[in-house]
Design a protein around this motif. Structure first.
Motif, PDB file in Angstrom:
ATOM      1  N   VAL A  26       0.847  -1.182   0.000  1.00  0.00           N
ATOM      2  CA  VAL A  26       0.000   0.000   0.000  1.00  0.00           C
ATOM      3  C   VAL A  26       0.886   1.235   0.000  1.00  0.00           C
ATOM      4  O   VAL A  26       1.820   1.344   0.803  1.00  0.00           O
ATOM      5  CB  VAL A  26      -0.942   0.032   1.228  1.00  0.00           C
ATOM      6  CG1 VAL A  26      -1.805   1.282   1.208  1.00  0.00           C
ATOM      7  CG2 VAL A  26      -1.804  -1.223   1.265  1.00  0.00           C
ATOM      8  N   LEU A  27       0.581   2.156  -0.911  1.00  0.00           N
ATOM      9  CA  LEU A  27       1.320   3.408  -1.002  1.00  0.00           C
ATOM     10  C   LEU A  27       0.482   4.515  -0.376  1.00  0.00           C
ATOM     11  O   LEU A  27      -0.690   4.686  -0.714  1.00  0.00           O
ATOM     12  CB  LEU A  27       1.620   3.737  -2.458  1.00  0.00           C
ATOM     13  CG  LEU A  27       2.389   2.654  -3.225  1.00  0.00           C
ATOM     14  CD1 LEU A  27       2.605   3.075  -4.673  1.00  0.00           C
ATOM     15  CD2 LEU A  27       3.709   2.332  -2.552  1.00  0.00           C
ATOM     16  N   GLY A  39       2.981   3.374  -8.132  1.00  0.00           N
ATOM     17  CA  GLY A  39       2.193   2.153  -7.936  1.00  0.00           C
ATOM     18  C   GLY A  39       2.130   1.299  -9.184  1.00  0.00           C
ATOM     19  O   GLY A  39       2.267   0.071  -9.117  1.00  0.00           O
ATOM     20  N   ARG A  40       1.930   1.922 -10.326  1.00  0.00           N
ATOM     21  CA  ARG A  40       1.901   1.162 -11.584  1.00  0.00           C
ATOM     22  C   ARG A  40       3.259   0.529 -11.874  1.00  0.00           C
ATOM     23  O   ARG A  40       3.330  -0.629 -12.299  1.00  0.00           O
ATOM     24  CB  ARG A  40       1.467   2.070 -12.734  1.00  0.00           C
ATOM     25  CG  ARG A  40      -0.001   2.393 -12.687  1.00  0.00           C
ATOM     26  CD  ARG A  40      -0.462   3.143 -13.928  1.00  0.00           C
ATOM     27  NE  ARG A  40      -1.895   3.339 -13.865  1.00  0.00           N
ATOM     28  CZ  ARG A  40      -2.490   4.514 -13.945  1.00  0.00           C
ATOM     29  NH1 ARG A  40      -1.780   5.610 -14.126  1.00  0.00           N
ATOM     30  NH2 ARG A  40      -3.800   4.600 -13.880  1.00  0.00           N
ATOM     31  N   ALA A  41       4.335   1.272 -11.641  1.00  0.00           N
ATOM     32  CA  ALA A  41       5.679   0.720 -11.854  1.00  0.00           C
ATOM     33  C   ALA A  41       5.950  -0.411 -10.870  1.00  0.00           C
ATOM     34  O   ALA A  41       6.561  -1.424 -11.231  1.00  0.00           O
ATOM     35  CB  ALA A  41       6.731   1.827 -11.715  1.00  0.00           C
ATOM     36  N   LEU A  42       5.491  -0.266  -9.637  1.00  0.00           N
ATOM     37  CA  LEU A  42       5.674  -1.299  -8.623  1.00  0.00           C
ATOM     38  C   LEU A  42       4.880  -2.554  -8.973  1.00  0.00           C
ATOM     39  O   LEU A  42       5.365  -3.680  -8.813  1.00  0.00           O
ATOM     40  CB  LEU A  42       5.260  -0.748  -7.258  1.00  0.00           C
ATOM     41  CG  LEU A  42       5.484  -1.613  -6.040  1.00  0.00           C
ATOM     42  CD1 LEU A  42       6.943  -2.032  -5.909  1.00  0.00           C
ATOM     43  CD2 LEU A  42       5.041  -0.860  -4.780  1.00  0.00           C
ATOM     44  N   PHE A  50      -2.492  -3.733  -9.945  1.00  0.00           N
ATOM     45  CA  PHE A  50      -2.485  -2.372  -9.416  1.00  0.00           C
ATOM     46  C   PHE A  50      -3.918  -1.908  -9.206  1.00  0.00           C
ATOM     47  O   PHE A  50      -4.769  -2.071 -10.085  1.00  0.00           O
ATOM     48  CB  PHE A  50      -1.787  -1.406 -10.379  1.00  0.00           C
ATOM     49  CG  PHE A  50      -1.912   0.031  -9.950  1.00  0.00           C
ATOM     50  CD1 PHE A  50      -1.190   0.504  -8.871  1.00  0.00           C
ATOM     51  CD2 PHE A  50      -2.773   0.893 -10.607  1.00  0.00           C
ATOM     52  CE1 PHE A  50      -1.323   1.822  -8.448  1.00  0.00           C
ATOM     53  CE2 PHE A  50      -2.909   2.212 -10.198  1.00  0.00           C
ATOM     54  CZ  PHE A  50      -2.181   2.674  -9.122  1.00  0.00           C
ATOM     55  N   VAL A  51      -4.182  -1.330  -8.034  1.00  0.00           N
ATOM     56  CA  VAL A  51      -5.502  -0.800  -7.704  1.00  0.00           C
ATOM     57  C   VAL A  51      -5.312   0.599  -7.131  1.00  0.00           C
ATOM     58  O   VAL A  51      -4.448   0.810  -6.278  1.00  0.00           O
ATOM     59  CB  VAL A  51      -6.227  -1.699  -6.676  1.00  0.00           C
ATOM     60  CG1 VAL A  51      -7.586  -1.131  -6.318  1.00  0.00           C
ATOM     61  CG2 VAL A  51      -6.352  -3.128  -7.193  1.00  0.00           C
ATOM     62  N   VAL A  95      -0.927  -4.126  -5.382  1.00  0.00           N
ATOM     63  CA  VAL A  95      -0.349  -2.823  -5.063  1.00  0.00           C
ATOM     64  C   VAL A  95      -1.523  -1.857  -5.018  1.00  0.00           C
ATOM     65  O   VAL A  95      -2.252  -1.714  -5.998  1.00  0.00           O
ATOM     66  CB  VAL A  95       0.675  -2.378  -6.126  1.00  0.00           C
ATOM     67  CG1 VAL A  95       1.152  -0.959  -5.845  1.00  0.00           C
ATOM     68  CG2 VAL A  95       1.849  -3.350  -6.192  1.00  0.00           C
ATOM     69  N   LEU A  96      -1.715  -1.197  -3.887  1.00  0.00           N
ATOM     70  CA  LEU A  96      -2.831  -0.280  -3.693  1.00  0.00           C
ATOM     71  C   LEU A  96      -2.310   1.133  -3.500  1.00  0.00           C
ATOM     72  O   LEU A  96      -1.547   1.395  -2.555  1.00  0.00           O
ATOM     73  CB  LEU A  96      -3.660  -0.694  -2.480  1.00  0.00           C
ATOM     74  CG  LEU A  96      -4.757   0.278  -2.029  1.00  0.00           C
ATOM     75  CD1 LEU A  96      -5.835   0.428  -3.110  1.00  0.00           C
ATOM     76  CD2 LEU A  96      -5.368  -0.180  -0.710  1.00  0.00           C
TER      77      LEU A  96
END
Length: 190
Positions: A26-27, A39-42, A50-51, A95-96
């Motif tokens: 979670v970011l 987030g998209r890269a992660l 990715f959400v 990944v949120l």
């Protein structure tokens, strides 16, 4: 609401099924920190779905400023907390990217403290955040005094970001892909 969230998440969940991690990532961080971009890269780096919690809120309730105006901040934070709880309760990690104010909810902070969730606080300088946000254009909360409002909001939320964070990463100058790998190394050391 759960049906609409399920439909949105079901399509992307399969991407993370074989990611090899049991933790959701979670970011958190202020507007302009790069939660969506990083987030998209992660997600790409980890193979997880990715959400973006703001995107889910918009899909279910329409534009956030309109929801905020009609129902108020309290209702918005309650819906935001429900979205985050729903995403984090799924068996498949993802990944949120959370909304900048998600940490204001004690319930959300409790969710983020669970051991199966890794939280990364993305920090950014005020100047870079305002550059990314086009000095607040399209962000009603920043209208009138973008720099002053951004700084005030950060001062209020910074202790909460630190409270929930397992890792703090500055996003001011490095590319998203490099930041993603720095996060992977920091959260999932070999």
């Amino acid at each position: 609401m759960a049906g609409a969230l399920e439909a949105r998440l079901a399509a992307s969940a399969r991407a993370g099924e074989d990611a090899g991690t049991r933790r959701g990532l979670v970011l958190v961080g202020p507007m302009g920190a790069g939660k969506t971009t990083v987030g998209r890269a992660l997600a790409e780096a980890t193979g997880l779905a990715f959400v973006d919690s703001d995107d889910l809120l918009v899909q279910v309730h329409g534009p956030i400023p309109a929801f905020f105006a009609e129902h108020g901040e309290r209702a918005f934070r309650a819906e935001e907390a429900r979205v985050i709880e729903h995403v984090l309760s799924r068996a498949v990690p993802c990944v949120l990217a959370s909304g900048g104010g998600a940490v204001l909810s004690p319930g959300t902070r409790s969710l983020l403290s669970r051991p199966e969730v890794a939280v990364v606080y993305l920090r950014v300088t005020e100047a870079e955040a305002l550059r990314r946000l086009d000095s607040g254009a399209g962000r009603p909360v920043l209208a009138g005094d973008p720099a002053g409002t951004w700084s005030r909001i950060l001062a209020e939320r910074d202790p909460l970001y630190h409270e929930v964070a397992d890792l703090v990463v500055d996003t001011t100058s490095d590319p998203a892909r490099e930041l993603a790998w720095r996060i992977v190394e920091g959260i999932c050391p070999r």
